[in-house]
Design a protein around this motif. Structure first.
Motif, mmCIF file in Angstrom:
data_model
loop_
_atom_site.group_PDB
_atom_site.id
_atom_site.type_symbol
_atom_site.label_atom_id
_atom_site.label_comp_id
_atom_site.label_asym_id
_atom_site.label_seq_id
_atom_site.Cartn_x
_atom_site.Cartn_y
_atom_site.Cartn_z
ATOM 1 N N PHE A 49 -67.033 12.808 -14.596
ATOM 2 C CA PHE A 49 -65.792 13.074 -13.864
ATOM 3 C C PHE A 49 -65.903 12.596 -12.417
ATOM 4 O O PHE A 49 -64.990 11.942 -11.896
ATOM 5 C CB PHE A 49 -65.473 14.568 -13.895
ATOM 6 N N CYS A 50 -67.012 12.915 -11.756
ATOM 7 C CA CYS A 50 -67.193 12.504 -10.358
ATOM 8 C C CYS A 50 -67.219 10.987 -10.234
ATOM 9 O O CYS A 50 -66.608 10.420 -9.319
ATOM 10 C CB CYS A 50 -68.482 13.107 -9.794
ATOM 11 N N MET A 51 -67.914 10.330 -11.164
ATOM 12 C CA MET A 51 -67.969 8.872 -11.123
ATOM 13 C C MET A 51 -66.587 8.272 -11.337
ATOM 14 O O MET A 51 -66.213 7.277 -10.695
ATOM 15 C CB MET A 51 -68.940 8.360 -12.188
ATOM 16 N N PHE A 52 -65.796 8.874 -12.222
ATOM 17 C CA PHE A 52 -64.424 8.409 -12.429
ATOM 18 C C PHE A 52 -63.609 8.530 -11.148
ATOM 19 O O PHE A 52 -62.848 7.621 -10.799
ATOM 20 C CB PHE A 52 -63.766 9.212 -13.550
ATOM 21 N N VAL A 53 -63.761 9.664 -10.447
ATOM 22 C CA VAL A 53 -63.019 9.879 -9.198
ATOM 23 C C VAL A 53 -63.355 8.785 -8.197
ATOM 24 O O VAL A 53 -62.462 8.171 -7.597
ATOM 25 C CB VAL A 53 -63.351 11.264 -8.615
ATOM 26 N N TRP A 54 -64.633 8.518 -7.998
ATOM 27 C CA TRP A 54 -65.033 7.526 -6.994
ATOM 28 C C TRP A 54 -64.600 6.114 -7.377
ATOM 29 O O TRP A 54 -64.137 5.361 -6.515
ATOM 30 C CB TRP A 54 -66.551 7.600 -6.814
ATOM 31 N N CYS A 55 -64.714 5.773 -8.661
ATOM 32 C CA CYS A 55 -64.300 4.434 -9.098
ATOM 33 C C CYS A 55 -62.780 4.278 -9.030
ATOM 34 O O CYS A 55 -62.267 3.243 -8.583
ATOM 35 C CB CYS A 55 -64.788 4.171 -10.521
ATOM 36 N N PHE A 56 -62.054 5.299 -9.464
ATOM 37 C CA PHE A 56 -60.588 5.243 -9.439
ATOM 38 C C PHE A 56 -60.078 5.110 -8.007
ATOM 39 O O PHE A 56 -59.215 4.269 -7.720
ATOM 40 C CB PHE A 56 -60.024 6.500 -10.099
ATOM 41 N N CYS A 57 -60.599 5.947 -7.116
ATOM 42 C CA CYS A 57 -60.132 5.910 -5.723
ATOM 43 C C CYS A 57 -60.506 4.581 -5.056
ATOM 44 O O CYS A 57 -59.712 4.037 -4.276
ATOM 45 C CB CYS A 57 -60.718 7.084 -4.939
ATOM 46 N N PHE A 58 -61.693 4.069 -5.356
ATOM 47 C CA PHE A 58 -62.083 2.776 -4.772
ATOM 48 C C PHE A 58 -61.148 1.664 -5.252
ATOM 49 O O PHE A 58 -60.674 0.847 -4.446
ATOM 50 C CB PHE A 58 -63.525 2.446 -5.157
ATOM 51 N N ALA A 59 -60.861 1.634 -6.561
ATOM 52 C CA ALA A 59 -59.998 0.588 -7.105
ATOM 53 C C ALA A 59 -58.583 0.693 -6.542
ATOM 54 O O ALA A 59 -57.984 -0.317 -6.136
ATOM 55 C CB ALA A 59 -59.977 0.677 -8.632
ATOM 56 N N MET A 60 -58.045 1.900 -6.492
ATOM 57 C CA MET A 60 -56.687 2.077 -5.989
ATOM 58 C C MET A 60 -56.596 1.764 -4.495
ATOM 59 O O MET A 60 -55.632 1.136 -4.045
ATOM 60 C CB MET A 60 -56.229 3.511 -6.241
ATOM 61 N N THR A 61 -57.589 2.184 -3.728
ATOM 62 C CA THR A 61 -57.580 1.885 -2.291
ATOM 63 C C THR A 61 -57.676 0.390 -2.050
ATOM 64 O O THR A 61 -57.023 -0.145 -1.144
ATOM 65 C CB THR A 61 -58.750 2.604 -1.590
ATOM 66 N N LEU A 62 -58.474 -0.289 -2.854
ATOM 67 C CA LEU A 62 -58.583 -1.750 -2.729
ATOM 68 C C LEU A 62 -57.243 -2.415 -3.011
ATOM 69 O O LEU A 62 -56.839 -3.353 -2.300
ATOM 70 C CB LEU A 62 -59.649 -2.271 -3.692
ATOM 71 N N VAL A 63 -56.529 -1.926 -4.017
ATOM 72 C CA VAL A 63 -55.209 -2.477 -4.339
ATOM 73 C C VAL A 63 -54.232 -2.218 -3.197
ATOM 74 O O VAL A 63 -53.504 -3.121 -2.761
ATOM 75 C CB VAL A 63 -54.684 -1.872 -5.652
ATOM 76 N N VAL A 64 -54.211 -0.971 -2.696
ATOM 77 C CA VAL A 64 -53.301 -0.612 -1.605
ATOM 78 C C VAL A 64 -53.603 -1.441 -0.360
ATOM 79 O O VAL A 64 -52.676 -1.984 0.281
ATOM 80 C CB VAL A 64 -53.403 0.890 -1.288
ATOM 81 N N PHE A 65 -54.858 -1.553 -0.014
ATOM 82 C CA PHE A 65 -55.251 -2.310 1.181
ATOM 83 C C PHE A 65 -54.879 -3.785 1.034
ATOM 84 O O PHE A 65 -54.340 -4.401 1.968
ATOM 85 C CB PHE A 65 -56.753 -2.158 1.410
ATOM 86 N N THR A 66 -55.140 -4.357 -0.133
ATOM 87 C CA THR A 66 -54.819 -5.775 -0.369
ATOM 88 C C THR A 66 -53.313 -6.002 -0.323
ATOM 89 O O THR A 66 -52.840 -6.996 0.250
ATOM 90 C CB THR A 66 -55.379 -6.223 -1.729
ATOM 91 N N MET A 67 -52.558 -5.096 -0.912
ATOM 92 C CA MET A 67 -51.102 -5.243 -0.909
ATOM 93 C C MET A 67 -50.546 -5.182 0.506
ATOM 94 O O MET A 67 -49.654 -5.960 0.868
ATOM 95 C CB MET A 67 -50.485 -4.138 -1.760
ATOM 96 N N ASP A 68 -51.077 -4.279 1.317
ATOM 97 C CA ASP A 68 -50.589 -4.162 2.694
ATOM 98 C C ASP A 68 -50.944 -5.392 3.520
ATOM 99 O O ASP A 68 -50.142 -5.866 4.330
ATOM 100 C CB ASP A 68 -51.173 -2.908 3.353
ATOM 101 N N VAL A 69 -52.140 -5.906 3.337
ATOM 102 C CA VAL A 69 -52.569 -7.077 4.111
ATOM 103 C C VAL A 69 -51.737 -8.304 3.745
ATOM 104 O O VAL A 69 -51.363 -9.100 4.609
ATOM 105 C CB VAL A 69 -54.069 -7.347 3.886
ATOM 106 N N THR A 70 -51.416 -8.464 2.472
ATOM 107 C CA THR A 70 -50.687 -9.648 2.013
ATOM 108 C C THR A 70 -49.171 -9.478 2.025
ATOM 109 O O THR A 70 -48.450 -10.363 1.563
ATOM 110 C CB THR A 70 -51.129 -10.002 0.578
ATOM 111 N N ARG A 71 -48.680 -8.339 2.518
ATOM 112 C CA ARG A 71 -47.239 -8.068 2.607
ATOM 113 C C ARG A 71 -46.532 -8.111 1.242
ATOM 114 O O ARG A 71 -45.345 -8.403 1.161
ATOM 115 C CB ARG A 71 -46.549 -9.060 3.546
ATOM 116 N N LEU A 72 -47.227 -7.804 0.169
ATOM 117 C CA LEU A 72 -46.621 -7.830 -1.155
ATOM 118 C C LEU A 72 -45.729 -6.618 -1.469
ATOM 119 O O LEU A 72 -44.895 -6.711 -2.374
ATOM 120 C CB LEU A 72 -47.714 -7.942 -2.229
ATOM 121 N N PRO A 73 -45.882 -5.481 -0.785
ATOM 122 C CA PRO A 73 -45.005 -4.351 -1.116
ATOM 123 C C PRO A 73 -43.521 -4.655 -1.010
ATOM 124 O O PRO A 73 -42.706 -4.020 -1.689
ATOM 125 C CB PRO A 73 -45.414 -3.280 -0.097
ATOM 126 N N CYS A 74 -43.141 -5.624 -0.159
ATOM 127 C CA CYS A 74 -41.726 -5.960 -0.020
ATOM 128 C C CYS A 74 -41.158 -6.550 -1.307
ATOM 129 O O CYS A 74 -39.939 -6.598 -1.493
ATOM 130 C CB CYS A 74 -41.522 -6.935 1.141
#
Length: 303
Positions: A49-74
């Motif tokens: 469970f703990c490993m899932f939490v860390w992997c899930f949050c890392f993957a989602m944060t990477l997606v959010v950060f990449t989307m914000d940097v590349t202005r894709l949310p628009c």
């Protein structure tokens, strides 16, 4: 440069406090995953469970950060601000849970059976996970609703409470599934219906908000949310009264923890967890109701 004269990349997503918080989250998440995979270990259900939490949050944060940097949310058909605020609140809660669960089950002694070196890795994982909680909490603090600032519903206290309510309900469901024996009494089954109904509607409210389609509904969404919160408060109040009676009363259950109950998978422990978090969610729904009324009052007084 794009045809409208702006930059393709969003420098503010990096050169800001929010960007620094997200990069810190990525750094800590990557470090935790590397330490756990290398030597710290994550055996048993709690470690997975703990490993899932860390992997899930890392993957989602990477997606959010990449989307914000590349202005894709628009280009997305969702309310990006509501989505990121809801995710950061959820990630904070998940990190807090993992930061508590991992040391409880993997740092029971100074030197585990493997070696003291493994214990050092596990201590490092716990420390990094604790700092990760702080990093995600900083993002929640930076994106929360502030006076004079127009934000999405999920950035308000009421929206954040919705995330916490759903997360607490997941903890209740986990305890119910862990031998809580709720099927023995019909009133206890009623409590399960209350938990399921409130969780489902809360998730629907968050999903509709994140989709950004609240204005397209044929009914006032804000009024629906307030009425639902009021009903959910009443339902949780009834469950907070019924569940302890049919779990710990001498006539229906056991007031004290049985001596022969195993340290793990003990039904009495699961019942206690459900009772505690039922009252936690009752307080959360009541606070949500009070805050929603306060927002409504301020809105009416300024018109």
């Amino acid at each position: 440069m794009d045809p409208r004269g702006g930059h393709y990349l969003n420098r503010a997503a990096v050169l800001s406090l929010l960007g620094a918080a997200r990069m810190t989250q990525l750094l800590l998440g990557c470090t935790i995953i590397a330490l756990v995979a290398h030597s710290a270990g994550y055996n048993h259900a709690y470690g997975i469970f703990c490993m899932f939490v860390w992997c899930f949050c890392f993957a989602m944060t990477l997606v959010v950060f990449t989307m914000d940097v590349t202005r894709l949310p628009c280009c997305m058909l969702v309310s990006w601000d509501n989505l990121t605020v809801a995710y950061s609140m959820l990630a904070t809660l998940m990190y807090v849970t993992a930061s508590v669960v991992y040391p409880v089950y993997f740092l029971r002694s100074r030197c585990p059976e493997e070696s003291c070196e493994v214990g050092g890795y596990r201590i490092a994982v716990t420390v990094c996970s604790s700092f990760g909680c702080f990093a995600y909490a900083v993002e929640v603090f930076l994106t929360r609703a502030k006076p004079g600032r127009v934000v999405g519903y999920m950035a308000t206290l009421s929206g954040m409470l919705k995330v916490v309510q759903a997360f607490v309900a997941c903890i209740i469901f986990g305890a119910l599934a862990n031998g809580s024996e709720y099927a023995r009494h019909i009133p206890a089954q009623y409590c399960v219906v209350v938990y399921s109904l409130c969780f489902s509607v809360t998730v629907v409210v968050m999903a509709v908000t994140v989709s950004g389609k609240t204005s397209a509904l044929r009914f006032p969404f804000d009024r629906f949310v307030i009425v639902y919160t009021f009903l959910a408060t009443l339902l949780y109040l009834s469950a907070a009264l019924v569940w302890p009676i049919f779990s710990f009363d001498k006539k229906y259950g056991t007031p004290a923890r049985p001596d022969n109950c195993p340290s793990e998978n003990c039904p009495w422990d699961s019942k206690l967890v459900v009772a505690v978090f039922t009252h936690v969610n009752l307080v959360l729904y009541f606070s949500d109701l009070i805050y929603s009324q306060r927002i409504r009052f301020i809105t009416n007084s300024t018109v």
